[in-house]
Design a protein around this motif. Structure first.
Motif, PDB file in Angstrom:
ATOM      1  N   ASP A 182      68.603 -17.895 -35.610  1.00 11.47           N
ATOM      2  CA  ASP A 182      67.486 -16.978 -35.460  1.00 11.47           C
ATOM      3  C   ASP A 182      67.089 -16.445 -36.829  1.00 11.47           C
ATOM      4  O   ASP A 182      67.830 -16.578 -37.800  1.00 11.47           O
ATOM      5  CB  ASP A 182      67.997 -15.850 -34.545  1.00 11.47           C
ATOM      6  CG  ASP A 182      66.980 -14.811 -34.166  1.00 11.47           C
ATOM      7  OD1 ASP A 182      65.780 -15.070 -34.279  1.00 11.47           O
ATOM      8  OD2 ASP A 182      67.405 -13.710 -33.756  1.00 11.47           O
ATOM      9  N   TYR A 183      65.909 -15.854 -36.905  1.00 11.10           N
ATOM     10  CA  TYR A 183      65.496 -15.076 -38.070  1.00 11.10           C
ATOM     11  C   TYR A 183      65.008 -13.738 -37.535  1.00 11.10           C
ATOM     12  O   TYR A 183      64.252 -13.700 -36.559  1.00 11.10           O
ATOM     13  CB  TYR A 183      64.392 -15.794 -38.838  1.00 11.10           C
ATOM     14  CG  TYR A 183      63.870 -15.024 -40.039  1.00 11.10           C
ATOM     15  CD1 TYR A 183      64.716 -14.683 -41.092  1.00 11.10           C
ATOM     16  CD2 TYR A 183      62.535 -14.652 -40.116  1.00 11.10           C
ATOM     17  CE1 TYR A 183      64.237 -13.983 -42.193  1.00 11.10           C
ATOM     18  CE2 TYR A 183      62.049 -13.958 -41.218  1.00 11.10           C
ATOM     19  CZ  TYR A 183      62.902 -13.621 -42.249  1.00 11.10           C
ATOM     20  OH  TYR A 183      62.437 -12.919 -43.334  1.00 11.10           O
ATOM     21  N   PHE A 184      65.401 -12.668 -38.164  1.00  6.82           N
ATOM     22  CA  PHE A 184      65.188 -11.354 -37.555  1.00  6.82           C
ATOM     23  C   PHE A 184      63.727 -11.037 -37.287  1.00  6.82           C
ATOM     24  O   PHE A 184      63.405 -10.346 -36.321  1.00  6.82           O
ATOM     25  CB  PHE A 184      65.851 -10.256 -38.400  1.00  6.82           C
ATOM     26  CG  PHE A 184      65.146  -9.902 -39.687  1.00  6.82           C
ATOM     27  CD1 PHE A 184      64.421  -8.734 -39.784  1.00  6.82           C
ATOM     28  CD2 PHE A 184      65.242 -10.726 -40.810  1.00  6.82           C
ATOM     29  CE1 PHE A 184      63.787  -8.388 -40.972  1.00  6.82           C
ATOM     30  CE2 PHE A 184      64.629 -10.385 -41.990  1.00  6.82           C
ATOM     31  CZ  PHE A 184      63.880  -9.218 -42.081  1.00  6.82           C
ATOM     32  N   ARG A 185      62.803 -11.562 -38.117  1.00  8.08           N
ATOM     33  CA  ARG A 185      61.387 -11.276 -37.903  1.00  8.08           C
ATOM     34  C   ARG A 185      60.654 -12.398 -37.172  1.00  8.08           C
ATOM     35  O   ARG A 185      59.439 -12.303 -36.979  1.00  8.08           O
ATOM     36  CB  ARG A 185      60.690 -10.982 -39.238  1.00  8.08           C
ATOM     37  CG  ARG A 185      60.775  -9.542 -39.654  1.00  8.08           C
ATOM     38  CD  ARG A 185      59.656  -9.152 -40.620  1.00  8.08           C
ATOM     39  NE  ARG A 185      59.571 -10.028 -41.761  1.00  8.08           N
ATOM     40  CZ  ARG A 185      59.907  -9.677 -43.012  1.00  8.08           C
ATOM     41  NH1 ARG A 185      60.385  -8.476 -43.255  1.00  8.08           N
ATOM     42  NH2 ARG A 185      59.768 -10.529 -44.003  1.00  8.08           N
ATOM     43  N   SER A 186      61.341 -13.426 -36.775  1.00 11.98           N
ATOM     44  CA  SER A 186      60.701 -14.508 -36.017  1.00 11.98           C
ATOM     45  C   SER A 186      60.281 -14.010 -34.635  1.00 11.98           C
ATOM     46  O   SER A 186      61.103 -13.497 -33.876  1.00 11.98           O
ATOM     47  CB  SER A 186      61.671 -15.685 -35.864  1.00 11.98           C
ATOM     48  OG  SER A 186      61.279 -16.537 -34.818  1.00 11.98           O
ATOM     49  N   SER A 187      59.004 -14.180 -34.306  1.00  7.37           N
ATOM     50  CA  SER A 187      58.543 -13.802 -32.966  1.00  7.37           C
ATOM     51  C   SER A 187      59.279 -14.576 -31.887  1.00  7.37           C
ATOM     52  O   SER A 187      59.660 -14.019 -30.856  1.00  7.37           O
ATOM     53  CB  SER A 187      57.037 -14.067 -32.827  1.00  7.37           C
ATOM     54  OG  SER A 187      56.288 -13.220 -33.643  1.00  7.37           O
ATOM     55  N   ALA A 188      59.432 -15.867 -32.120  1.00  9.78           N
ATOM     56  CA  ALA A 188      60.082 -16.709 -31.116  1.00  9.78           C
ATOM     57  C   ALA A 188      61.544 -16.314 -30.933  1.00  9.78           C
ATOM     58  O   ALA A 188      62.058 -16.269 -29.812  1.00  9.78           O
ATOM     59  CB  ALA A 188      59.952 -18.178 -31.499  1.00  9.78           C
ATOM     60  N   PHE A 211      56.970 -11.962 -24.310  1.00  3.43           N
ATOM     61  CA  PHE A 211      56.109 -12.519 -25.355  1.00  3.43           C
ATOM     62  C   PHE A 211      55.240 -11.451 -26.007  1.00  3.43           C
ATOM     63  O   PHE A 211      54.942 -11.529 -27.206  1.00  3.43           O
ATOM     64  CB  PHE A 211      55.231 -13.629 -24.763  1.00  3.43           C
ATOM     65  CG  PHE A 211      55.891 -14.981 -24.739  1.00  3.43           C
ATOM     66  CD1 PHE A 211      55.385 -16.032 -25.480  1.00  3.43           C
ATOM     67  CD2 PHE A 211      57.025 -15.208 -23.984  1.00  3.43           C
ATOM     68  CE1 PHE A 211      55.995 -17.281 -25.472  1.00  3.43           C
ATOM     69  CE2 PHE A 211      57.651 -16.446 -23.963  1.00  3.43           C
ATOM     70  CZ  PHE A 211      57.134 -17.492 -24.712  1.00  3.43           C
ATOM     71  N   LEU A 212      54.823 -10.452 -25.235  1.00  2.05           N
ATOM     72  CA  LEU A 212      53.919  -9.433 -25.770  1.00  2.05           C
ATOM     73  C   LEU A 212      54.560  -8.596 -26.871  1.00  2.05           C
ATOM     74  O   LEU A 212      53.947  -8.382 -27.928  1.00  2.05           O
ATOM     75  CB  LEU A 212      53.447  -8.510 -24.646  1.00  2.05           C
ATOM     76  CG  LEU A 212      52.607  -7.305 -25.101  1.00  2.05           C
ATOM     77  CD1 LEU A 212      51.277  -7.759 -25.692  1.00  2.05           C
ATOM     78  CD2 LEU A 212      52.402  -6.326 -23.951  1.00  2.05           C
ATOM     79  N   VAL A 213      55.750  -8.089 -26.628  1.00  6.18           N
ATOM     80  CA  VAL A 213      56.344  -7.122 -27.551  1.00  6.18           C
ATOM     81  C   VAL A 213      56.508  -7.691 -28.966  1.00  6.18           C
ATOM     82  O   VAL A 213      56.129  -7.029 -29.943  1.00  6.18           O
ATOM     83  CB  VAL A 213      57.662  -6.569 -26.976  1.00  6.18           C
ATOM     84  CG1 VAL A 213      58.432  -5.785 -28.023  1.00  6.18           C
ATOM     85  CG2 VAL A 213      57.361  -5.679 -25.760  1.00  6.18           C
ATOM     86  N   PRO A 214      57.029  -8.894 -29.145  1.00  5.64           N
ATOM     87  CA  PRO A 214      57.101  -9.432 -30.509  1.00  5.64           C
ATOM     88  C   PRO A 214      55.732  -9.622 -31.155  1.00  5.64           C
ATOM     89  O   PRO A 214      55.582  -9.427 -32.371  1.00  5.64           O
ATOM     90  CB  PRO A 214      57.822 -10.774 -30.326  1.00  5.64           C
ATOM     91  CG  PRO A 214      58.645 -10.579 -29.089  1.00  5.64           C
ATOM     92  CD  PRO A 214      57.773  -9.760 -28.200  1.00  5.64           C
ATOM     93  N   GLN A 215      54.732  -9.999 -30.342  1.00  5.10           N
ATOM     94  CA  GLN A 215      53.407 -10.182 -30.927  1.00  5.10           C
ATOM     95  C   GLN A 215      52.780  -8.851 -31.320  1.00  5.10           C
ATOM     96  O   GLN A 215      52.052  -8.763 -32.317  1.00  5.10           O
ATOM     97  CB  GLN A 215      52.494 -10.933 -29.959  1.00  5.10           C
ATOM     98  CG  GLN A 215      51.190 -11.389 -30.583  1.00  5.10           C
ATOM     99  CD  GLN A 215      51.410 -12.315 -31.763  1.00  5.10           C
ATOM    100  OE1 GLN A 215      52.008 -13.386 -31.626  1.00  5.10           O
ATOM    101  NE2 GLN A 215      50.950 -11.927 -32.950  1.00  5.10           N
ATOM    102  N   MET A 216      53.062  -7.792 -30.570  1.00  5.45           N
ATOM    103  CA  MET A 216      52.600  -6.466 -30.962  1.00  5.45           C
ATOM    104  C   MET A 216      53.273  -6.025 -32.263  1.00  5.45           C
ATOM    105  O   MET A 216      52.641  -5.388 -33.115  1.00  5.45           O
ATOM    106  CB  MET A 216      52.881  -5.463 -29.845  1.00  5.45           C
ATOM    107  CG  MET A 216      52.037  -5.665 -28.600  1.00  5.45           C
ATOM    108  SD  MET A 216      50.295  -5.252 -28.835  1.00  5.45           S
ATOM    109  CE  MET A 216      50.357  -3.477 -28.613  1.00  5.45           C
ATOM    110  N   LYS A 253      45.703  -1.301 -22.310  1.00  4.34           N
ATOM    111  CA  LYS A 253      46.677  -1.824 -21.349  1.00  4.34           C
ATOM    112  C   LYS A 253      47.849  -2.493 -22.064  1.00  4.34           C
ATOM    113  O   LYS A 253      48.998  -2.364 -21.650  1.00  4.34           O
ATOM    114  CB  LYS A 253      46.009  -2.806 -20.388  1.00  4.34           C
ATOM    115  CG  LYS A 253      45.000  -2.161 -19.444  1.00  4.34           C
ATOM    116  CD  LYS A 253      44.372  -3.205 -18.525  1.00  4.34           C
ATOM    117  CE  LYS A 253      43.378  -2.572 -17.578  1.00  4.34           C
ATOM    118  NZ  LYS A 253      42.720  -3.580 -16.708  1.00  4.34           N
ATOM    119  N   LEU A 254      47.545  -3.196 -23.139  1.00  2.00           N
ATOM    120  CA  LEU A 254      48.606  -3.843 -23.898  1.00  2.00           C
ATOM    121  C   LEU A 254      49.464  -2.804 -24.602  1.00  2.00           C
ATOM    122  O   LEU A 254      50.694  -2.941 -24.644  1.00  2.00           O
ATOM    123  CB  LEU A 254      48.023  -4.826 -24.917  1.00  2.00           C
ATOM    124  CG  LEU A 254      47.137  -5.953 -24.370  1.00  2.00           C
ATOM    125  CD1 LEU A 254      46.781  -6.924 -25.487  1.00  2.00           C
ATOM    126  CD2 LEU A 254      47.800  -6.679 -23.213  1.00  2.00           C
TER     127      LEU A 254
END
Length: 208
Positions: free
Chosen positions: A6-12, A163-168, A183-184
């Motif tokens: 993993d990478y700590f800032r990777s969204s995935a 999926f939303l929280v990392p993209q935010m 809403k988001l």
């Protein structure tokens, strides 16, 4: 043993950390330092030929692609279910997740940013504008798809929230205006108040 490369800032990677936490699964992390190009090492390419993160190792099995990993976790550890089983609810949840996973995130990840800089000569300001544009376009659609909440998944968080929280988090990193997406914002706040989401935050897992 479950080992997350993993990478700590990777969204995935962030998505998979959230899913593992929601499932209550113990795991170890192995940091792949993307800015140092460790994802291109022979060792990592043997795990993931794409040279991306995350990769999840479980009892000798290596899994890649965050959505595939979360789907596998749902099949192997069924509670709490993150991808609904009922077909209509499943399609709705997956559509929301894929607005991010298929349409926003791929345009804004590190390899794309590097290509814009190295091959097209795009300055940092232009690259940041690019990032904000595609986030805002995707979020506008996702806002229209969101229900009454409190979570993007409804009464409880599901794959859409994962999926939303990392993209935010990424949206805020790039100073994306978010006022048009109430809403988001509500769903993101509700999810981040839960322990599983909070424990997966990049600030909590960043290398010391």
């Amino acid at each position: 043993m479950i080992l997350l490369h993993d990478y700590f800032r990777s969204s995935a990677g962030y998505r998979v950390r959230i899913a593992l936490n929601l499932k209550g699964l113990a795991y170890e992390r192995h940091e792949i330092m993307l800015l140092e190009n460790q994802q291109g090492s022979a060792e990592h390419l043997a795990r993931n030929p794409q040279g991306l993160v995350p990769a999840l190792e479980v009892d000798g099995l290596v899994l890649t692609q965050s959505l595939a990993i979360i789907d596998w976790l749902d099949s192997r550890y069924s509670e709490p279910r993150l991808i609904p089983a009922e077909p209509d609810a499943r399609a709705a949840a997956m559509a929301k997740a894929l607005v991010i996973g298929a349409d926003i995130h791929p345009l804004n990840n590190l390899r794309v940013m590097r290509w814009l800089k190295q091959e097209l000569g795009a300055e940092e300001a232009a690259r940041n504008d690019w990032t904000r544009h595609w986030i805002a376009e995707g979020f506008a659609a996702l806002e229209a798809m969101a229900g009454a909440g409190p979570f993007l998944g409804g009464d409880t968080p599901n794959i859409a929230d994962v999926f939303l929280v990392p993209q935010m988090f990424n949206a805020r990193r790039f100073d994306t205006p978010l006022e048009a997406f109430p809403k988001l914002l509500r769903a993101d706040a509700a999810a981040r108040e839960t322990g599983a989401f909070a424990a997966a935050h990049p600030d909590r897992v960043a290398p010391k």
